[in-house]
Motif scaffolding. Structure first.
Motif, PDB file in Angstrom:
ATOM      1  N   ASP A   1      -2.143 -14.453 -21.415  1.00 12.12           N
ATOM      2  CA  ASP A   1      -1.661 -15.824 -21.199  1.00 12.12           C
ATOM      3  C   ASP A   1      -2.813 -16.821 -21.025  1.00 12.12           C
ATOM      4  O   ASP A   1      -2.617 -17.950 -20.597  1.00 12.12           O
ATOM      5  CB  ASP A   1      -0.706 -15.878 -20.004  1.00 12.12           C
ATOM      6  N   SER A   2      -4.043 -16.373 -21.301  1.00  8.82           N
ATOM      7  CA  SER A   2      -5.280 -17.168 -21.233  1.00  8.82           C
ATOM      8  C   SER A   2      -5.761 -17.478 -19.818  1.00  8.82           C
ATOM      9  O   SER A   2      -6.708 -18.246 -19.650  1.00  8.82           O
ATOM     10  CB  SER A   2      -5.163 -18.471 -22.039  1.00  8.82           C
ATOM     11  N   SER A   3      -5.157 -16.892 -18.801  1.00 13.62           N
ATOM     12  CA  SER A   3      -5.675 -17.060 -17.440  1.00 13.62           C
ATOM     13  C   SER A   3      -6.779 -16.025 -17.207  1.00 13.62           C
ATOM     14  O   SER A   3      -6.861 -15.017 -17.910  1.00 13.62           O
ATOM     15  CB  SER A   3      -4.551 -16.896 -16.411  1.00 13.62           C
ATOM     16  N   LYS A   4      -7.646 -16.316 -16.213  1.00 14.98           N
ATOM     17  CA  LYS A   4      -8.763 -15.418 -15.900  1.00 14.98           C
ATOM     18  C   LYS A   4      -8.641 -14.915 -14.480  1.00 14.98           C
ATOM     19  O   LYS A   4      -8.224 -15.652 -13.585  1.00 14.98           O
ATOM     20  CB  LYS A   4     -10.102 -16.148 -16.028  1.00 14.98           C
ATOM     21  N   ILE A   5      -9.038 -13.661 -14.298  1.00 16.30           N
ATOM     22  CA  ILE A   5      -9.068 -13.054 -12.968  1.00 16.30           C
ATOM     23  C   ILE A   5     -10.408 -12.352 -12.835  1.00 16.30           C
ATOM     24  O   ILE A   5     -10.845 -11.661 -13.760  1.00 16.30           O
ATOM     25  CB  ILE A   5      -7.936 -12.014 -12.792  1.00 16.30           C
ATOM     26  N   GLU A   6     -11.054 -12.533 -11.693  1.00 17.70           N
ATOM     27  CA  GLU A   6     -12.299 -11.822 -11.435  1.00 17.70           C
ATOM     28  C   GLU A   6     -12.145 -11.035 -10.148  1.00 17.70           C
ATOM     29  O   GLU A   6     -11.620 -11.538  -9.155  1.00 17.70           O
ATOM     30  CB  GLU A   6     -13.472 -12.799 -11.312  1.00 17.70           C
ATOM     31  N   GLY A   7     -12.577  -9.780 -10.177  1.00 15.69           N
ATOM     32  CA  GLY A   7     -12.497  -8.953  -8.993  1.00 15.69           C
ATOM     33  C   GLY A   7     -13.243  -7.654  -9.188  1.00 15.69           C
ATOM     34  O   GLY A   7     -13.777  -7.371 -10.265  1.00 15.69           O
ATOM     35  N   GLU A   8     -13.264  -6.858  -8.135  1.00 17.54           N
ATOM     36  CA  GLU A   8     -13.941  -5.563  -8.183  1.00 17.54           C
ATOM     37  C   GLU A   8     -12.990  -4.523  -8.758  1.00 17.54           C
ATOM     38  O   GLU A   8     -11.862  -4.365  -8.289  1.00 17.54           O
ATOM     39  CB  GLU A   8     -14.377  -5.139  -6.780  1.00 17.54           C
ATOM     40  N   LEU A   9     -13.447  -3.827  -9.776  1.00 15.43           N
ATOM     41  CA  LEU A   9     -12.644  -2.774 -10.396  1.00 15.43           C
ATOM     42  C   LEU A   9     -12.591  -1.594  -9.432  1.00 15.43           C
ATOM     43  O   LEU A   9     -13.619  -1.038  -9.061  1.00 15.43           O
ATOM     44  CB  LEU A   9     -13.282  -2.368 -11.732  1.00 15.43           C
ATOM     45  N   SER A  10     -11.376  -1.233  -8.998  1.00  8.42           N
ATOM     46  CA  SER A  10     -11.270  -0.165  -8.005  1.00  8.42           C
ATOM     47  C   SER A  10     -10.599   1.100  -8.522  1.00  8.42           C
ATOM     48  O   SER A  10     -10.911   2.195  -8.065  1.00  8.42           O
ATOM     49  CB  SER A  10     -10.519  -0.661  -6.760  1.00  8.42           C
ATOM     50  N   LYS A  11      -9.665   0.976  -9.463  1.00  9.93           N
ATOM     51  CA  LYS A  11      -8.954   2.149  -9.993  1.00  9.93           C
ATOM     52  C   LYS A  11      -8.668   1.948 -11.470  1.00  9.93           C
ATOM     53  O   LYS A  11      -8.467   0.825 -11.921  1.00  9.93           O
ATOM     54  CB  LYS A  11      -7.618   2.360  -9.273  1.00  9.93           C
ATOM     55  N   VAL A  12      -8.607   3.080 -12.180  1.00  7.44           N
ATOM     56  CA  VAL A  12      -8.312   3.056 -13.611  1.00  7.44           C
ATOM     57  C   VAL A  12      -7.424   4.245 -13.927  1.00  7.44           C
ATOM     58  O   VAL A  12      -7.662   5.346 -13.433  1.00  7.44           O
ATOM     59  CB  VAL A  12      -9.614   3.165 -14.448  1.00  7.44           C
ATOM     60  N   ASP A  13      -6.383   4.033 -14.734  1.00  6.16           N
ATOM     61  CA  ASP A  13      -5.616   5.154 -15.272  1.00  6.16           C
ATOM     62  C   ASP A  13      -5.305   4.849 -16.737  1.00  6.16           C
ATOM     63  O   ASP A  13      -5.857   3.907 -17.292  1.00  6.16           O
ATOM     64  CB  ASP A  13      -4.371   5.480 -14.434  1.00  6.16           C
ATOM     65  N   GLU A  14      -4.461   5.621 -17.338  1.00  8.46           N
ATOM     66  CA  GLU A  14      -4.202   5.454 -18.777  1.00  8.46           C
ATOM     67  C   GLU A  14      -3.372   4.213 -19.116  1.00  8.46           C
ATOM     68  O   GLU A  14      -3.363   3.777 -20.258  1.00  8.46           O
ATOM     69  CB  GLU A  14      -3.506   6.707 -19.341  1.00  8.46           C
ATOM     70  N   GLU A  15      -2.667   3.617 -18.131  1.00 11.17           N
ATOM     71  CA  GLU A  15      -1.823   2.454 -18.405  1.00 11.17           C
ATOM     72  C   GLU A  15      -2.358   1.134 -17.876  1.00 11.17           C
ATOM     73  O   GLU A  15      -2.036   0.074 -18.384  1.00 11.17           O
ATOM     74  CB  GLU A  15      -0.415   2.643 -17.799  1.00 11.17           C
ATOM     75  N   LYS A  16      -3.181   1.206 -16.798  1.00 13.15           N
ATOM     76  CA  LYS A  16      -3.561  -0.031 -16.119  1.00 13.15           C
ATOM     77  C   LYS A  16      -4.885   0.110 -15.374  1.00 13.15           C
ATOM     78  O   LYS A  16      -5.386   1.206 -15.190  1.00 13.15           O
ATOM     79  CB  LYS A  16      -2.477  -0.444 -15.135  1.00 13.15           C
ATOM     80  N   ILE A  17      -5.407  -1.059 -14.958  1.00 14.84           N
ATOM     81  CA  ILE A  17      -6.563  -1.098 -14.071  1.00 14.84           C
ATOM     82  C   ILE A  17      -6.126  -1.760 -12.773  1.00 14.84           C
ATOM     83  O   ILE A  17      -5.106  -2.467 -12.736  1.00 14.84           O
ATOM     84  CB  ILE A  17      -7.749  -1.879 -14.682  1.00 14.84           C
TER      85      ILE A  17
END
Length: 155
Positions: free
Chosen positions: A100-116
């Motif tokens: 939707d062209s919005s931006k988010i900045e943050g610390e990457l804490s978890k990752v899986d096959e569907e989402k961060i």
């Protein structure tokens, strides 16, 4: 065998011997200029690029098919593209451009096959009284909503 299929086959054979490396992109231009972009769980060395290049070049006949070959590592300016790339950057700040062209900045804490999952830290006004309070929240972002994600480089 078709040229592109042969290159993919040789590249996959090389990557089978190097489980710590993975393919980010393979481009073959109309003029048969081959560009291979690799990443690795522990980064990519110059020797890794040379080894990948040799795995392709030494198994192709330039008399039969002329080509140019460039093997490189994914730089910090390259967008994160795969769950494996996101995983290797856990603990780092990333900037995510959403569909939707919005931006988010943050610390990457978890990752899986569907989402961060990002940890967002910001200040917001107190509900009662003057001043602001520090807020920390987790936000899950499905890969389907990510247009582009970059590691934030801090100096």
């Amino acid at each position: 065998m078709e040229f592109r299929k042969r290159i993919e086959e040789l590249l996959n054979e090389f990557l089978e011997t190097r489980k710590d490396l993975f393919l980010i992109d393979l481009k073959i231009s109309a003029g048969d200029d081959i560009t291979v972009i690799l990443d690795g769980d522990n980064g990519v060395s110059l020797q890794d690029c040379l080894d990948a290049s040799r795995a392709i070049e030494f198994n192709m006949d330039r008399e039969e098919h002329d080509f140019s070959l460039q093997v490189m590592s994914a730089g910090l300016s390259e967008p994160l593209a795969t769950p494996r790339q996101f995983s290797k950057n856990i603990g780092r700040d990333i900037e995510v451009l959403l569909e939707d062209s919005s931006k988010i900045e943050g610390e990457l804490s978890k990752v899986d096959e569907e989402k961060i999952t990002l940890i967002l830290r910001y200040r917001k006004p107190k509900d009662i009284g003057k001043g602001k309070i520090d807020v920390e929240e987790e936000k899950e972002i499905p890969y389907t909503e990510i247009k582009k994600a970059l590691v934030v480089i801090k100096f």
